[in-house]
Design an enzyme around this catalytic site. Sequence first.
Site, PDB file in Angstrom:
ATOM      1  N   VAL A  46       0.838  -1.202   0.000  1.00  8.60           N
ATOM      2  CA  VAL A  46       0.000   0.000   0.000  1.00  8.60           C
ATOM      3  C   VAL A  46       0.876   1.258   0.000  1.00  8.60           C
ATOM      4  O   VAL A  46       0.552   2.254  -0.650  1.00  8.60           O
ATOM      5  CB  VAL A  46      -0.965   0.007   1.207  1.00  8.60           C
ATOM      6  CG1 VAL A  46      -1.767   1.298   1.265  1.00  8.60           C
ATOM      7  CG2 VAL A  46      -1.905  -1.199   1.145  1.00  8.60           C
ATOM      8  N   CYS A  47       1.997   1.201   0.699  1.00 10.16           N
ATOM      9  CA  CYS A  47       2.865   2.378   0.870  1.00 10.16           C
ATOM     10  C   CYS A  47       3.263   3.038  -0.453  1.00 10.16           C
ATOM     11  O   CYS A  47       3.132   4.259  -0.584  1.00 10.16           O
ATOM     12  CB  CYS A  47       4.095   2.018   1.682  1.00 10.16           C
ATOM     13  SG  CYS A  47       3.706   1.410   3.336  1.00 10.16           S
ATOM     14  N   PRO A  48       3.726   2.284  -1.460  1.00  8.67           N
ATOM     15  CA  PRO A  48       4.118   2.970  -2.691  1.00  8.67           C
ATOM     16  C   PRO A  48       2.942   3.639  -3.403  1.00  8.67           C
ATOM     17  O   PRO A  48       3.118   4.673  -4.042  1.00  8.67           O
ATOM     18  CB  PRO A  48       4.757   1.877  -3.552  1.00  8.67           C
ATOM     19  CG  PRO A  48       4.374   0.587  -2.939  1.00  8.67           C
ATOM     20  CD  PRO A  48       4.056   0.854  -1.509  1.00  8.67           C
TER      21      PRO A  48
END
Length: 187
Positions: A46-48
């Site tokens: 999810v972070c990118p």
Amino acid sequence: MSLIGKEVSAFNAKAYFNGDFISVSEANFKGKWSVVCFYPADFTFVCPTELEDLQNEYATLKDLGVEVYSVSTDTHFTHKAWHDTSETIGKIEYIMIGDPSQKLSRIFDVLDEEEGLAQRGTFIIDPDGIVQAMEINADGIGRDASTLVNKIKAAQYVRNNPGEVCPAKWQEGSATLKPSLDLVGKI
């Protein structure tokens, strides 16, 4: 405990920015608006998507006089490696702070102590270094940077127009409210 209305505590951290390693402290948050965006870890899922979305709004944020800082408990070296190897992260032009000591994550109260990772916390800091807005999401819920832009516009409007407040779903140029006894029970 809420950080709203509180000044960011003193810290020193290393960051990756524009091909270099730099030092960042609470002093960087003074004199301009800042967004600090915590995320769990580099090289994840999810972070990118969140960091890319933030990059997509970066020009708009810069036009609003806002500097952006992303933070995870990874090192500044890891941020560079991710930036160099990921097409998505390679687009990032804002500062990526490393927080391996977890001090900054603790200051902002977003550290998941069991995992040793930062939660998904977003903080809007005014030019005095005071937290004006915050949002913390569960690990599996990504954030939308366009809503961040609207919150910053509202925070800037309220700062520049004492005595006025922005109602729900306020958009730049729309009506605001002037709190008074006349409005009590009428909204």
